[in-house]
Structures are given as C-alpha cells and as structure tokens.
Design a protein around this motif. Structure first.
Motif, mmCIF file in Angstrom:
data_model
loop_
_atom_site.group_PDB
_atom_site.id
_atom_site.type_symbol
_atom_site.label_atom_id
_atom_site.label_comp_id
_atom_site.label_asym_id
_atom_site.label_seq_id
_atom_site.Cartn_x
_atom_site.Cartn_y
_atom_site.Cartn_z
ATOM 1 N N SER A 177 0.837 -1.205 0.000
ATOM 2 C CA SER A 177 0.000 0.000 0.000
ATOM 3 C C SER A 177 0.870 1.252 0.000
ATOM 4 C CB SER A 177 -0.921 0.003 1.224
ATOM 5 O OG SER A 177 -1.759 -1.120 1.234
ATOM 6 N N CYS A 178 1.907 1.239 0.816
ATOM 7 C CA CYS A 178 2.833 2.375 0.858
ATOM 8 C C CYS A 178 3.523 2.552 -0.491
ATOM 9 C CB CYS A 178 3.859 2.161 1.968
ATOM 10 S SG CYS A 178 5.062 3.494 2.115
ATOM 11 N N PHE A 179 3.892 1.447 -1.118
ATOM 12 C CA PHE A 179 4.551 1.520 -2.423
ATOM 13 C C PHE A 179 3.616 2.129 -3.467
ATOM 14 C CE2 PHE A 179 5.697 -0.504 -6.519
ATOM 15 C CZ PHE A 179 6.982 -0.006 -6.652
ATOM 16 N N VAL A 180 2.338 1.783 -3.408
ATOM 17 C CA VAL A 180 1.351 2.355 -4.339
ATOM 18 C C VAL A 180 1.269 3.873 -4.156
ATOM 19 C CG1 VAL A 180 -1.123 2.479 -4.855
ATOM 20 C CG2 VAL A 180 -0.011 0.256 -4.586
ATOM 21 N N VAL A 181 1.196 4.323 -2.900
ATOM 22 C CA VAL A 181 1.130 5.760 -2.633
ATOM 23 C C VAL A 181 2.415 6.440 -3.091
ATOM 24 C CG1 VAL A 181 0.865 7.512 -0.834
ATOM 25 C CG2 VAL A 181 -0.434 5.388 -0.696
ATOM 26 N N PHE A 182 3.545 5.790 -2.871
ATOM 27 C CA PHE A 182 4.839 6.341 -3.289
ATOM 28 C C PHE A 182 4.887 6.523 -4.808
ATOM 29 C CE2 PHE A 182 9.185 5.369 -4.809
ATOM 30 C CZ PHE A 182 9.849 6.468 -4.283
ATOM 31 N N ILE A 183 4.479 5.518 -5.558
ATOM 32 C CA ILE A 183 4.500 5.603 -7.017
ATOM 33 C C ILE A 183 3.586 6.730 -7.497
ATOM 34 C CG2 ILE A 183 3.843 4.413 -9.146
ATOM 35 C CD1 ILE A 183 6.475 3.469 -7.976
ATOM 36 N N GLY A 184 2.385 6.797 -6.941
ATOM 37 C CA GLY A 184 1.457 7.842 -7.360
ATOM 38 C C GLY A 184 1.933 9.239 -7.015
ATOM 39 N N THR A 185 2.689 9.376 -5.936
ATOM 40 C CA THR A 185 3.182 10.691 -5.512
ATOM 41 C C THR A 185 4.386 11.140 -6.327
ATOM 42 O OG1 THR A 185 2.416 10.212 -3.257
ATOM 43 C CG2 THR A 185 3.970 12.025 -3.527
ATOM 44 N N ILE A 186 5.285 10.204 -6.601
ATOM 45 C CA ILE A 186 6.548 10.538 -7.251
ATOM 46 C C ILE A 186 6.460 10.488 -8.776
ATOM 47 C CG2 ILE A 186 8.962 9.795 -7.488
ATOM 48 C CD1 ILE A 186 8.342 11.206 -4.884
ATOM 49 N N TRP A 187 5.517 9.734 -9.317
ATOM 50 C CA TRP A 187 5.491 9.538 -10.760
ATOM 51 C C TRP A 187 5.410 10.836 -11.572
ATOM 52 C CZ3 TRP A 187 7.290 6.283 -13.949
ATOM 53 C CH2 TRP A 187 6.883 6.290 -15.282
ATOM 54 N N THR A 206 4.322 16.792 -18.496
ATOM 55 C CA THR A 206 3.660 17.289 -17.296
ATOM 56 C C THR A 206 2.370 16.505 -17.097
ATOM 57 O OG1 THR A 206 4.560 19.507 -17.648
ATOM 58 C CG2 THR A 206 2.656 19.297 -16.175
ATOM 59 N N MET A 207 2.268 15.860 -15.963
ATOM 60 C CA MET A 207 1.086 15.044 -15.707
ATOM 61 C C MET A 207 0.780 15.064 -14.212
ATOM 62 S SD MET A 207 2.649 11.191 -16.042
ATOM 63 C CE MET A 207 1.064 10.496 -15.578
ATOM 64 N N SER A 208 -0.394 14.640 -13.877
ATOM 65 C CA SER A 208 -0.798 14.567 -12.476
ATOM 66 C C SER A 208 -1.439 13.209 -12.217
ATOM 67 C CB SER A 208 -1.782 15.690 -12.125
ATOM 68 O OG SER A 208 -2.967 15.562 -12.891
ATOM 69 N N VAL A 209 -1.270 12.729 -11.014
ATOM 70 C CA VAL A 209 -1.889 11.474 -10.584
ATOM 71 C C VAL A 209 -2.881 11.837 -9.492
ATOM 72 C CG1 VAL A 209 -1.506 9.211 -9.561
ATOM 73 C CG2 VAL A 209 0.168 10.158 -11.155
ATOM 74 N N GLY A 210 -4.155 11.611 -9.750
ATOM 75 C CA GLY A 210 -5.192 12.068 -8.839
ATOM 76 C C GLY A 210 -5.904 10.946 -8.117
ATOM 77 N N PRO A 211 -7.002 11.286 -7.439
ATOM 78 C CA PRO A 211 -7.755 10.306 -6.652
ATOM 79 C C PRO A 211 -8.179 9.051 -7.408
ATOM 80 C CG PRO A 211 -8.468 12.523 -6.113
ATOM 81 C CD PRO A 211 -7.518 12.657 -7.255
ATOM 82 N N PRO A 212 -8.562 9.119 -8.697
ATOM 83 C CA PRO A 212 -8.962 7.863 -9.367
ATOM 84 C C PRO A 212 -7.897 6.776 -9.306
ATOM 85 C CG PRO A 212 -9.636 9.750 -10.683
ATOM 86 C CD PRO A 212 -8.796 10.289 -9.568
ATOM 87 N N PHE A 213 -6.623 7.164 -9.531
ATOM 88 C CA PHE A 213 -5.548 6.157 -9.458
ATOM 89 C C PHE A 213 -5.422 5.607 -8.044
ATOM 90 C CE2 PHE A 213 -1.187 5.424 -8.047
ATOM 91 C CZ PHE A 213 -0.845 4.334 -8.832
ATOM 92 N N PHE A 214 -5.342 6.499 -7.058
ATOM 93 C CA PHE A 214 -5.140 6.050 -5.692
ATOM 94 C C PHE A 214 -6.311 5.200 -5.202
ATOM 95 C CE2 PHE A 214 -2.371 9.844 -5.779
ATOM 96 C CZ PHE A 214 -1.194 9.266 -5.322
ATOM 97 N N ASN A 215 -7.520 5.631 -5.504
ATOM 98 C CA ASN A 215 -8.689 4.878 -5.057
ATOM 99 C C ASN A 215 -8.713 3.481 -5.665
ATOM 100 O OD1 ASN A 215 -9.501 7.101 -3.578
ATOM 101 N ND2 ASN A 215 -10.891 7.859 -5.157
ATOM 102 N N ALA A 216 -8.359 3.385 -6.948
ATOM 103 C CA ALA A 216 -8.400 2.081 -7.618
ATOM 104 C C ALA A 216 -7.254 1.181 -7.188
ATOM 105 C CB ALA A 216 -8.369 2.285 -9.135
ATOM 106 N N ALA A 217 -6.054 1.749 -6.998
ATOM 107 C CA ALA A 217 -4.874 0.935 -6.696
ATOM 108 C C ALA A 217 -4.691 0.678 -5.207
ATOM 109 C CB ALA A 217 -3.625 1.619 -7.254
ATOM 110 N N PHE A 218 -5.127 1.609 -4.358
ATOM 111 C CA PHE A 218 -4.877 1.517 -2.929
ATOM 112 C C PHE A 218 -5.983 0.756 -2.200
ATOM 113 C CE2 PHE A 218 -5.303 3.324 1.367
ATOM 114 C CZ PHE A 218 -4.028 3.134 1.868
ATOM 115 N N THR A 219 -7.229 0.974 -2.608
ATOM 116 C CA THR A 219 -8.373 0.426 -1.875
ATOM 117 C C THR A 219 -8.343 -1.093 -1.736
ATOM 118 O OG1 THR A 219 -9.718 2.311 -2.576
ATOM 119 C CG2 THR A 219 -10.884 0.363 -1.759
#
Length: 669
Positions: free
Chosen positions: A377-387, A398-411
């Motif tokens: 779970s921590c690794f998922v958050v790390f990838i989404g934050t740093i990517w 230039t890109m952003s990683v928002g709630p859809p990625f985190f909700n789908a990958a973390f939940t």
C-alpha cells in the motif's frame, strides 16, 4: 515620557541580545551534537566507558541549548520583534496570540527549528529512560541520533537560519499565510513532527543493531515503544490535517491525495507494519532482517516527506518552501542516511538469522501478511506521488496522478487488510487454529453481511462500495470486541466482563486501535457512498430543499475581524417546517497577505454533518451557495482518535517499556 522611552530602549536592547544569544546556543547545540556523534561511537567500538558515557549528558545539554533557541524565537514572535526577518515575513501586530505562537512553526525556518528541538528531545528521552539498555547499544543509539541532529543543524545554520536580522526594522509584518491561521493547523505540524522525528529513534536503534550485528527479542521490546509513540503522533497529526482540510479549505472532502498528505501517510503505513513486525521479533525472534529494513525505510519516508514539502519539486497548498538549493541539501541528507543504512544492512543481513519457526496458520503468518499489505500500500502511494516528477524529468511530460488512481490501486489492499485483521488477532502464536472462535466469527460475518445488505437495499441504486465498507467496518470492530471476549477465559458473562476490565492495557490498546480503524472505515464508506451535494445561486430570502432539509439564505453582511474582512451569510436550516439551526458561513479576505479564505459553517451530528459554504456574489444577483449532507463524517476523525488513544493506552502498559529489556541487559565488555 523619558521613563517610557528608557524602558522601550531597554526592551529593544534585551530583545536584540536574546536573538543573538538564541543564534549562539543553536551553534553550540550543533557542536554538542557533533561530540554526541563521534565520542560515544568511538568509545563503543574501542570499549572506552568514559567516551561512551558522554552520550547522556550531551543529549541533555543539546535539549537545553536548542530549547533556549526555540524559546527565544517564540518570544520574538510574541512581542512582534520585526528586526528578525522571519517574524517580519510571518507575523503581524494585529494577529491573534495563538497564531503569533503558531507562526513560529508556520514557515520553513521555524518549523526546522521545531524539528531539531523534537529530535533532541527524543534523543534525551533515550538517554534518560534507557538505563536497561546495554551500554554499548545505548551509546551507539545516541550517537546515531546525534548524527541525524548534526545533519539538520547544518541544514538550518547554513541554509535556513531563523535568526537572520533586517538592517531596517519595518513598522509591521507581512502576516502569516491566512490558511494557516486556524486552530487545526496550529497543532497539526507539531504532532506530525513528533511522528516524523519519532521514527528517527527506530532508525537509530536499527543502525546501532546493525553495527553490533545483533538483533534479538530484547531489541524488539526496546524498539516497540518508540515506534508506537511515533505512529500515535502521526495518527493525530494526519487526522488534524485531514480535519483542517475538511472545514477550512471549503472543498467539502477529507482526503484528496495531495502530495504532502501522502508524505505523512507513507511513513504512517510503514510504521504500522514496523510496529507489528517488531512484535514477531520480540515473541518469536523471527522477521529480524525485515524489521530492521522497515525501521530504516520508515525514517527514510519521513525524510522523503521533508524533501517533498521543502524542495519545491511538487506543488501543494501545504508546501513550506520552493527553494531547489534547500531541496538538494535535504536530498543529500536522505541519500547519506538512507543509502548508508541500506549498505550497512546489506553487509550485516547474514548475521540476523531467524530463530523462531511458525506454521502457515499462525499469528506470525497473519502479521507477515499484514506487513506485506501495508508495505505494498505504501509503495502504491509512493508511485502515485513521485510519478509526476519522474515523468517530467525523464520524459519531459507534465502530468498529475489524482484520486482515481489512488482509489483504484490503494483500496483493494486496505480491503484485504480489514479482512485479515480480526482473523490474525484470534490466531495463536507458532501454530494456530480458528476452531475456538469459528462459531463467533461466523455470527460476526453474518451480522456484517446483513447490515451491508440492508444498507444496499435502502441506497436506491448507488455504488456497492458503501455497503462493502460498512460490512468491513463492522467486521473489524466486531473482531476487536471478539478478541477481548475470548481473552476473558471461561465462565458466566459477569465473570468474563470483570476479567475483560482487568486485561492488560496493551490488550485494550490493541483492541481500541483496531476498532478505531473499523470506525474510520465506516466513516469513509458513509461519506463516499451517501453524500448529497447541492450547488446553486441563491437569492436573499430564497428557500430550497437539499435532501431532507430546507435552507433559506436570510442575509449576507460584511464585517471586520481582527486582521481580516469578512462576508458572512446567514442561512436558516429547517426540517419538515421546523427550524433547526442558523448557519453562518464566511468568505474572508486578509488585506496584508492579499489572500481570501473560505470558512465553512458545519452543523456536526453523530450520524451526519450539514456543511454549508458561501461563494462569490454573482452578476445577476445572489451568491453561490454549496450545501453538502455528509453521513458519518465525524466517524472518520473519531476513529483516528480511537486509534491514537489505543496506541497511548498500549504505551502506558509497563510491560511494553520494561521487562524483556531489563532481563536481557548485559554490561559493556
């Protein structure tokens, strides 16, 4: 008049002397930290007791010196000494006293001074309460802690001096960021720093153990209280930040996967994994290498969070600074400590052989699965934050990683964790069976499914995630209660209840922390699945319905606050024609900072919040009004409070602080 002028001159002279003295004691603390790093480490390596004994008084002296520096800076903010550049940039004479004090850490330089103060306090606590530690290990722990202090003292003194002076003293300051002028944000950073810096102690214990080449059950017992304290403070700090974002930013949400939010969430996840794996080290002397690695990574993620907040590489409403040079300095600190510790880990890993063995179905196995889920779970958050940063550096995108990625990958990982938690608590060590609790677990599962089915039936076609979350929350809470019940032994209900009340505080703390997780799951599920939202332009006197309530915009007035101008709405709330309350949402403007803020009006309730925000006036007349009905919103933060209280209760259990450590303590050779 002459007397008053003389007093003013004396006060100014005293303030000037104090500022210079505060700067000097900070430099002196830097020198003491160097001594605390070098002498005990050499003494432990060569067996010189006198050199090792330097660590304790050095840690105490460091607290006194940096504590004085922090007190001087606080005094400068309280008396509005604008000869200090930091006070000029972050304070104002009209600011309320609470925010004058919180302005000390509401900026980059002052927050770093608070950081090193907490770092020194943790080191001193290890010196004051570490009598049961072997002298060599104690000296090495304090030396590693001193080395972390050295790095941050250098960072402050060479790049972020909080005592810089202005050549010409301005009449007034530029004020603190209005978003930070809030009680939630006044206490949010100190608690976060207590968590971040608390993990430096687990790092120091890990590196000291690697230097010695020995990790045993006593080490697991020693490291657990520091991990638990850091995790507890992080829980409170994250909850305060989420609560502040909920009511202050006017977003109406509780978590937006902001990079700085993630920066505190990642070490929280790793600290939770470390806390559970340290139990296995203590009980079974297994998972030694993994636990050491988690202790290193936990502090590594704390340093990564510091880098994110202060380097300017990622933009956030929470960010302190946007100075790349400072970011490079922090990156160097991160590389030195994390890289050095990992190299040492690679060299010493073979010396940390597991001694205990356990079956596939056992509490140890459940804790291993718990660790895997938390780490991934921590690794998922790390990838989404740093990517986004990686994409910009490597691919010029230039890109952003928002709630859809985190909700789908973390939940999914959190769902699996919630399922495993009650089962793991009920399994025995080494070789377990669920036969003893099979019937009660079945009844609990039926109850959770029944409540979820009822929720799904009444929600009229909404997402199934809400009922699933309700089922998981009840499953986790029921599992915590079942754990306590089974620990009460045999007998009638009254006897078992009396025995439950006499259970050790660590058992109660674990149950409350797990139950708090379940309560938070219920709150998140309720607010995501059944929230009602209404946005419209309302005219004065207009009444409209949202859900089961009627709202009337009665008036909009303008007024002056201590250091801001406000546009305040008066909105009446009724249900079935019966008046319930009058809400007063505000739109504030801070002239000094030239910045607006939103102050939501919230009617809190046990089962739901009514959340109202007033927007800008519209050309056709009226104002934009947003109304949210948020079921179980307060359960989110109530669950966090319950988790933190469970951690505190466990920390007060005397068995957690002494016992194994004292029994296994050995003198220096």
């Amino acid at each position: 008049m002459c007397v008053a002028l003389s007093l003013q001159v004396c006060l100014l002279y005293t303030c000037n002397m104090l500022i210079e003295l505060g700067h000097f004691t900070l430099i002196l603390a830097f020198a003491v930290a160097i001594a605390q790093t070098v002498l005990p480490l050499v003494g432990a390596q060569t067996g010189r007791r006198a050199w090792m004994s330097v660590a304790e008084p050095a840690a105490t002296l460091q607290v006194i010196l940096v504590g004085f520096s922090f007190a001087v800076l606080t005094w400068a903010f309280v008396v509005s000494d604008f000869s200090v550049e930091l006070v000029y940039l972050n304070s104002h004479t009209d600011k309320p006293m609470l925010y004058k004090v919180s302005g000390v850490w509401g900026n980059h330089e002052g927050s770093l001074l608070l950081w090193v103060l907490i770092l020194a306090i943790f080191g001193a606590c290890a010196a004051w309460f570490g009598d049961d530690l072997p002298q060599r290990l104690r000296a090495r722990v304090l030396a590693v802690q001193g080395s972390v202090s050295v790095a941050f003292y250098a960072f402050i003194l060479f790049t972020s001096n909080p005592f810089n002076r202005l050549d010409f003293v301005p009449l007034n300051g530029r004020d603190l960021n209005p978003l930070l002028q809030d009680p939630g944000l006044a206490f949010h950073p100190p608690f976060l720093y207590l968590g971040y810096v608390g993990l430096s102690m687990t790092f120091s214990f890990a590196v000291a153990a690697l230097i010695e080449g020995r990790v045993d059950a006593a080490w697991g017992r020693w490291v657990r209280p520091w991990t638990l304290a850091a995790w507890m403070f992080l829980t409170v700090g994250i909850a305060l930040g989420s609560w502040w974002a909920y009511y202050e930013l006017g977003w109406g949400g509780f978590w937006f996967w902001d990079p700085v939010e993630n920066a505190s969430f990642m070490p929280w996840l790793i600290a939770a994994a470390l806390l559970h794996s340290a139990i296995v080290v203590e009980k079974r002397e297994a998972l030694k290498s993994w636990t050491i690695l988690l202790a290193i990574l936990a502090f590594g993620f704390s340093l990564l969070g510091t880098f994110i907040v202060r380097s300017g590489v990622l933009t956030s409403v929470h960010a302190f600074a946007n100075d790349p040079e400072r970011g490079v300095f922090i990156l160097a600190i991160l590389g030195f400590f994390l890289g050095g510790a990992l190299i040492l880990f690679a060299i010493r890993a073979s010396a940390m052989q597991a001694q205990g063995v356990f079956g596939t179905v056992s509490r140890e196995s459940a804790l291993v699965l718990n660790n895997i889920l938390l780490a991934v779970s921590c690794f998922v958050v790390f990838i989404g934050t740093i990517w986004p940063l990686v994409a910009e550096l490597l691919f010029d995108r230039t890109m952003s990683v928002g709630p859809p990625f985190f909700n789908a990958a973390f939940t999914p990982f959190m769902v699996a964790l919630a399922v495993v938690m009650p089962l793991g608590s009920l399994l025995a060590w080494k070789r377990g069976r669920l036969n003893k609790a099979k019937g009660l677990l079945g009844a609990l599962a039926i109850l959770a499914v029944a409540v979820a089915g009822t929720a799904y039936a009444v929600q009229s076609g909404r997402s199934a995630l809400g009922p699933i979350g309700i089922a998981l929350g009840i499953w986790v809470i029921g599992g915590a209660a079942l754990d306590l019940w089974l620990r009460s032994g045999r007998g009638d209900v009254s006897d078992r209840l009396r025995r439950i009340l006499r259970l050790p505080r660590a058992d109660w703390g674990k149950a409350l922390a797990h139950a708090g997780m379940g309560v938070t799951i219920l709150g998140v599920s309720g607010i995501l699945a059944w929230q009602v939202e209404d946005i419209r332009v309302a005219q004065p006197g207009e009444t409209y319905e949202v859900g089961a309530y009627e709202f009337t915009l009665q008036d909009v007035t303008r007024d002056l606050g201590p250091n801001y101008q406000t546009t305040m709405a008066q909105i009446a709330m009724a249900q079935n024609g019966r008046d319930i309350d009058v809400l007063y949402p505000e739109k504030r403007f801070y002239p000094v900072a030239q910045m607006p803020t939103t102050e939501a009006a919230i009617r809190n309730g046990f089962l739901r919040d009514i959340y109202v925000v007033i927007g800008d006036p519209q050309p056709q007349g009226g104002h934009t009004v947003r109304v949210y009905i948020k079921p179980l919103a307060n359960w989110i933060w109530g669950g966090c409070i319950l988790m933190a209280f469970g951690g505190f209760l466990s920390l007060t259990d005397r068995r957690l602080r002494i016992g194994a450590g004292a029994a296994k303590a050995v003198p220096a050779e």
